[in-house]
Design an enzyme around this catalytic site. Sequence first.
Site, PDB file in Angstrom:
ATOM      1  N   ASP A  33       0.811  -1.229   0.000  1.00 39.28           N
ATOM      2  CA  ASP A  33       0.000   0.000   0.000  1.00 39.28           C
ATOM      3  C   ASP A  33       0.834   1.264   0.000  1.00 39.28           C
ATOM      4  OD1 ASP A  33      -2.434  -1.431   0.237  1.00 39.28           O
ATOM      5  OD2 ASP A  33      -1.895  -1.865   2.325  1.00 39.28           O
ATOM      6  N   HIS A  34       2.099   1.134   0.276  1.00 38.19           N
ATOM      7  CA  HIS A  34       2.921   2.339   0.464  1.00 38.19           C
ATOM      8  C   HIS A  34       4.123   2.282  -0.453  1.00 38.19           C
ATOM      9  CE1 HIS A  34       5.334   5.431   2.528  1.00 38.19           C
ATOM     10  NE2 HIS A  34       4.213   5.829   3.054  1.00 38.19           N
TER      11      HIS A  34
END
Lengths: 164, 131
Positions: A33-34
């Site tokens: 997600d990052h």
Amino acid sequence: MRWTWIDRFLRLEPGRRAIAVKNLSWAEDYFADHFPGYPVMPASLILEGLAQTGGILVGHAHNFQKNVVLAKITAHFQREAHPGEQLTYQAELLDLSEAGARVRGTAHSGQELIAEADIMFAHVGREQLPPELDDPQFVFRGELAHLLRQAESAIPSPPSGTSS
Amino acid sequence: MTYDDIFTKVRSILVEALNVEEDEVTPTSRLKADLNAESIDFLDIVFRLEKQFGLRIPREDLFPESIFQGDPRFVANGQVTAEGLAELQRRMPYADLTSFRENPRLDRIEDLFTVDLIVRYLQSRLATPAQ
């Protein structure tokens, strides 16, 4: 559950400095997600690892009998860190008192500086804790025990004969 | 070291510790109300002052935290009593109590923690040879 953001403790020089490493693997959940398609180690997690390195250095000064709590952090980042890198966290003890401690931390990838931080820790005593808390010594416990053993075994033995 | 010399050094320390601009720091600035210091910042400031000035600053010496301990001789109805004011002057001899005496509300004590208090404390400590 406790988040441990250090993989290995390399060196602990009591009252002076501590060195630990963190390996960054694309398999770690947060990289999904990052950010999607562009994995970057979240800066806050670099600071968590640095603070854990420094916190153990500070905790060792009182034989892990005092609760050492992160109280304030000022950080500067030079660049992002990506999967495949190994971050070396170095914490240097600047000040120590009954009330708390100040530590200077750096994160390097190889020779390259990734981040540096000034970290304040507070010693939190029983009287500052909610009375209903079961374990008044709540910091150096449980899952951290393995890391503490590793840290203790990373204390260099005193030089024999000549001074280093 | 003159008042101004000490003030200049203290100002640099506060800029670093509290992340404020240099022109925000004046002798009358209150650490909490004006410079947004929180309790942990007081420890940070003490550590930095000790390094900069080569002093040991005992806990409760510069920034006493618990002067009255709820003692009714010192505090009544949220106001510091005459006896309390005397105790305050004894514990914080470097503080300027002039304005506080006019309205000695207990919660105004934190306004006594000013930049001037730090400078005057250091002036006195630096004038006395180290023990």
